[in-house]
Motif scaffolding. Structure first.
Motif, short mmCIF file in Angstrom:
data_model
loop_
_atom_site.label_atom_id
_atom_site.label_comp_id
_atom_site.label_asym_id
_atom_site.label_seq_id
_atom_site.Cartn_x
_atom_site.Cartn_y
_atom_site.Cartn_z
N UNK A 13 0.85 -1.32 -0.12
CA UNK A 13 0.14 -0.09 -0.07
C UNK A 13 1.01 1.34 0.00
N UNK A 14 1.98 1.25 -0.11
CA UNK A 14 2.74 2.26 -0.03
C UNK A 14 2.93 3.15 -1.47
N UNK A 15 3.31 4.48 -1.52
CA UNK A 15 3.37 5.12 -2.83
C UNK A 15 3.55 4.34 -3.94
N UNK A 16 2.98 4.51 -5.11
CA UNK A 16 3.27 3.36 -6.19
C UNK A 16 4.49 4.13 -6.99
N UNK A 17 5.03 3.14 -7.87
CA UNK A 17 5.97 3.57 -8.88
C UNK A 17 5.35 3.04 -10.17
N UNK A 18 5.92 3.66 -11.27
CA UNK A 18 5.13 3.29 -12.60
C UNK A 18 5.91 2.22 -13.22
N UNK A 19 5.38 1.09 -13.59
CA UNK A 19 5.95 0.22 -14.56
C UNK A 19 5.62 0.44 -15.93
N UNK A 20 6.45 0.38 -16.91
CA UNK A 20 6.33 0.57 -18.15
C UNK A 20 6.39 -0.72 -18.91
N UNK A 21 5.27 -1.02 -19.72
CA UNK A 21 5.42 -2.28 -20.54
C UNK A 21 5.47 -1.88 -22.23
N UNK A 22 6.54 -2.37 -22.66
CA UNK A 22 6.59 -2.32 -24.27
C UNK A 22 5.52 -3.07 -24.96
N UNK A 23 5.18 -2.66 -26.04
CA UNK A 23 4.25 -3.24 -27.00
C UNK A 23 4.28 -4.85 -27.07
N UNK A 24 3.26 -5.27 -27.08
CA UNK A 24 3.45 -6.60 -27.70
C UNK A 24 2.29 -6.83 -29.00
#
Length: 822
Positions: free
Chosen positions: A514-525
């Motif tokens: 529940x801590x502050x989120x970080x962004x995960x970036x997913x390249x296109x498939x």
């Protein structure tokens, strides 16, 4: 990771399965027939030479030159790349000259001039003997109806047989030495084959290669019966035996999955037939085994292991022969190298691999058993060099058997066991970090849907870990919460197996407890079921945590997460006795101490070639474990290397072919470590280029550095010139970061017809080099391609352009001296 070689007396709730290998029952020389692919190559450079050469591919199937079925993959165009990388035969799918699927039926009179043109092109090729003509593709339902009621069948059969004879004779009239394959049905149909062979023998139009397809999960059960029936039919009719090529095999759920593919490979290799994986998706990735153009996934490593089998294959008895989705395997014995290898997979749980008739004259009284795993990493998920799970000395029993117990097998993984003579000393215990996997469908799901994929009932669906994933995560509240437990405080690598259908990079929000989120970036498939893998590093304390992946800016499908204890920079030890070799090096197993099963004795004229994985472009430490100095060659340049001393080499992301030679040295391994340092790399962004013609700098949030060069090429006047200041003369690796999304929609229900772009790269006044850049799935996804170039000390110009077509969008170039000064 599966455990291996547990302590004696370990209790299990269920008796392990037993797979038996009989080293005394030879099946003949290793053929490597099952490593081919339909549309496995799309262009010269896609896949890369480094991804193609190690697999020792014996046959591929490609379309006729100029064919309209797909935008690339023309047989003559890709033949140079295939043949220079040791490829065998090229099956030319002649009817792929047509644009529609199924092929438009314009009559035999329309087809014959096309046959003439294709044959003349092949006959004129300097390597014409390496091509196989496939005149018809799936004729049992395309242009003919060969599976209907008897009366209809007889009419259609006779029509096809006359057309077969006509086309066969037209080919032979132009190319008297032609090798012709057929009839190439969708499956095995004994009624038709009996009539076909009878006719073809009588009319002197027998194919030199018998071809048909095995394209459903039932083939894993039925192929042996098909093969036996066919060989009996040949004997009855006094034909052959003909060479067999199953020139399309496997379901979509099998491709890229080591545990599935080992089932197919084992039955084809056992019967010494050739076979090419089907083309269900995108061309140019060896039917789903190569990520981008040069990066291995788990399936690639299985085929690399397969290519490493030498000597004779030997009899393998699985727990359940000819049964879908069960433990299967293949094995080889090479007496000259004193090695036995076993590849197995296709089932979960526990297994005992019993190797019988272990020859004492070859192995002595004790062997070293080395066990490694190639896991499923998705169609587009990178896979580092397979981790060694165990390396243990095992005594040969009085009855001549060695038993290797495997515990906790993963159904989608393949495993390799290597047996070598055990010398003195104790092998080093492999370092296997703690790891655990968590299925998305078993997590707490909010605003998402569990989907089922890749079962026997839906065999042509895409593979999914555990046959399920979580999709439809498309509401603001959508999230998946994984409850994980880790053993100690520290850093952990989180690998997310995902699909991205947004048509651009997509994000999710990752939070821990529940801590502050970080962004995960997913390249296109390619689509939402075409799996890739994204890695994130976390710091966790010992105990239980909740990892939440919540919707970001687009919809992402989640399949599984893997959590692995981070123990330092990635490292791998590549054993010399398992390298590709040329010349006549000796194999020395006098010592089992340390890493590696033995040593390779190199003399003048000998070579050992290693396939070295790099997670990204950059510098790595490469250490030869040798008794004397050696020379290490990479990307066309070589350097002297001292024993046990690191050499700093610039590697490209994915696979690198590293060659070691010496006048006189005993080589145990090549040890590689690092995360891809950019220290000392020359970097130039889009804004650093001098642009001409219509080329321009375009701002982009997704491009590295925030901008790219667009409108590059399509005219001799449109170029980008970078002025590079090299600190030393020598061979450098030029890494181009690029994007483009060219494709052609031809209306197929499957087959994503992506297209490549090319750019001419010119260094100073040298002749330009044409480089191929594969489609990156979207214009906002950036990949890299590495090109060796020679620079002189001081100012150099590196120019990119394309006088006749668009070049890719270029965001950056990097140049690293291949052998850096320490």
């Amino acid at each position: 990771m599966a455990g291996a070689l547990p302590a004696q007396g370990t209790e299990r709730a269920t008796a392990p399965q037993r797979l038996t290998v009989d080293l005394a029952a030879s099946e003949g020389p290793v053929q490597l027939g099952a490593n081919g692919a339909l549309y496995g190559l799309s262009d010269d450079g896609v896949p890369s030479d480094a991804a193609l050469e190690p697999l020792k591919i014996t046959s591929i199937s490609q379309k006729a030159e100029g064919g309209a079925q797909h935008p690339n993959g023309d047989a003559l165009t890709v033949s140079d790349a295939f043949l220079r990388n040791g490829g065998g035969e090229i099956n030319v799918m002649m009817q792929d000259i047509y644009a529609k699927w199924p092929y438009e039926d314009l009559g035999i009179d329309d087809y014959l001039p096309k046959v003439d043109r294709i044959t003349a092109q092949i006959a004129a090729h300097p390597n014409s003997e390496r091509f196989v003509y496939i005149p018809f593709n799936e004729p049992d339902f395309i242009w003919y109806k060969l599976n209907g009621p008897q009366a209809e069948y007889e009419v259609e059969r006779d029509r096809f047989l006359q057309h077969w004879k006509t086309v066969y004779q037209r080919i032979r009239a132009i190319d008297p030495d032609a090798v012709i394959g057929g009839p190439n049905e969708t499956g095995y149909y004994p009624r038709f084959l009996r009539d076909f062979l009878t006719f073809a023998k009588r009319e002197n139009v027998l194919p030199q290669i018998m071809t048909w397809h095995e394209l459903n999960s039932g083939s894993l059960r039925d192929f042996q019966g098909h093969y036996d029936n066919y060989r009996a039919l040949e004997r009855e009719l006094g034909i052959g035996p003909l060479k067999i090529n199953i020139d399309e095999y496997a379901n979509r759920r099998d491709l890229s999955v080591p545990g599935q593919l080992v089932q197919w490979i084992s039955m084809f290799e056992r019967n010494k037939v050739y076979a090419n994986m089907a083309y269900w998706d995108a061309a140019g990735n060896l039917s789903g085994q190569v990520v981008r153009s040069n990066i291995p996934n788990g399936g690639w490593w299985l085929f690399r292991w397969y290519a490493g089998l030498t000597g004779d294959t030997v009899k393998v008895t699985p727990p359940q022969a000819n049964t879908i989705d069960t433990l299967q395997g293949l094995a080889s014995l090479d007496r000259s190298r004193r090695q036995a290898q076993v590849l197995l997979g296709g089932s979960e749980g526990d297994a005992d691999v019993v190797v019988a008739d272990v020859p004492r004259s070859v192995f002595g009284r004790t062997v070293t058993a080395t066990v490694a795993e190639a896991a499923w990493s998705g169609y587009e998920g990178q896979h580092a060099a397979p981790r060694v799970l165990a390396r243990t000395k095992v005594k040969v029993a009085a009855d001549g058997t060695v038993t290797v117990p495997l515990r906790g097998l993963h159904r989608m993984s393949a495993y390799r066991i290597v047996l070598t003579p055990a010398g003195t000393g104790v092998p080093a215990t492999p370092s296997v970090p703690w790891s655990a996997s968590y299925e998305a469908e078993s997590a707490a799901i909010t605003g998402g849907t569990v989907h089922t994929h890749g079962t026997v009932q839906n065999a042509n669906g895409y593979a999914a870990s555990g046959t399920k994933d979580v999709g439809s995560l498309n509401t603001p509240a959508s999230k998946v919460e994984f409850t994980v437990t880790v053993p100690e405080d520290g850093a952990y690598d989180l690998a997310v197996l995902y699909g991205n259908q947004s048509g651009r990079p997509a994000t999710q929000k990752l939070s821990v407890d529940g801590a502050a989120p970080v962004t995960v970036t997913y390249p296109s498939t390619e689509n939402w079921t075409y799996r890739a893998k994204q890695d994130v590093r976390l710091r966790l304390t010992a105990g239980t945590h909740v990892l939440t992946l919540a919707k970001g800016d687009a919809e992402v499908t989640l399949d599984r997460i893997d959590l692995t204890r981070y123990t330092g920079a990635p490292s791998a030890s590549y054993e010399a006795t398992l390298a590709d070799i040329s010349g006549r090096p000796s194999f020395d197993y006098a010592s089992s101490a340390g890493t590696g099963t033995g040593a390779l004795g190199l003399r003048r004229g000998d070579k050992a070639v290693f396939d070295v994985y790099a997670p990204r472009d950059g510098y790595y430490s490469v250490v030869p474990r040798a008794s004397a100095p050696v020379r290490i060659a990479l990307h066309g340049t070589a350097s002297a290397a001292l024993p046990d001393r690191p050499l700093r080499l610039y590697l490209v992301a994915g696979n690198n072919r590293v060659t070691v030679t010496s006048g006189h040295a005993s080589l145990r391994s090549l040890d590689v470590s690092g995360e891809g340092s950019n220290a000392g790399v020359l970097t130039y962004g889009a804004g650093d280029a001098v642009l001409t013609g219509g080329a321009k700098v375009v701002t982009s949030a997704h491009a590295p550095g925030g901008a790219y060069i667009g409108n590059l090429g399509n005219s001799p006047d449109s170029t980008a010139e970078f002025r590079v200041d090299a600190p030393r003369s020598g061979r450098y690796l030029l890494v181009v970061t690029y994007a483009h999304n060219d494709r052609r929609d031809n209306g197929h229900a499957y087959n994503t017809d992506i297209m490549s772009r090319t750019a001419d790269i010119t260094v100073d006044g040298a002749a330009p080099r044409k480089v191929t850049f594969k489609n990156t799935w979207s214009t906002d996804d950036y990949w890299t391609v590495g090109v060796p170039v020679d620079l002189r000390k001081g100012t150099n110009t590196v120019t990119l352009g394309n006088p006749t077509a668009w070049a890719p969008d270029v965001a950056r170039i990097d140049l690293g001296r291949i052998v850096a000064q320490n």
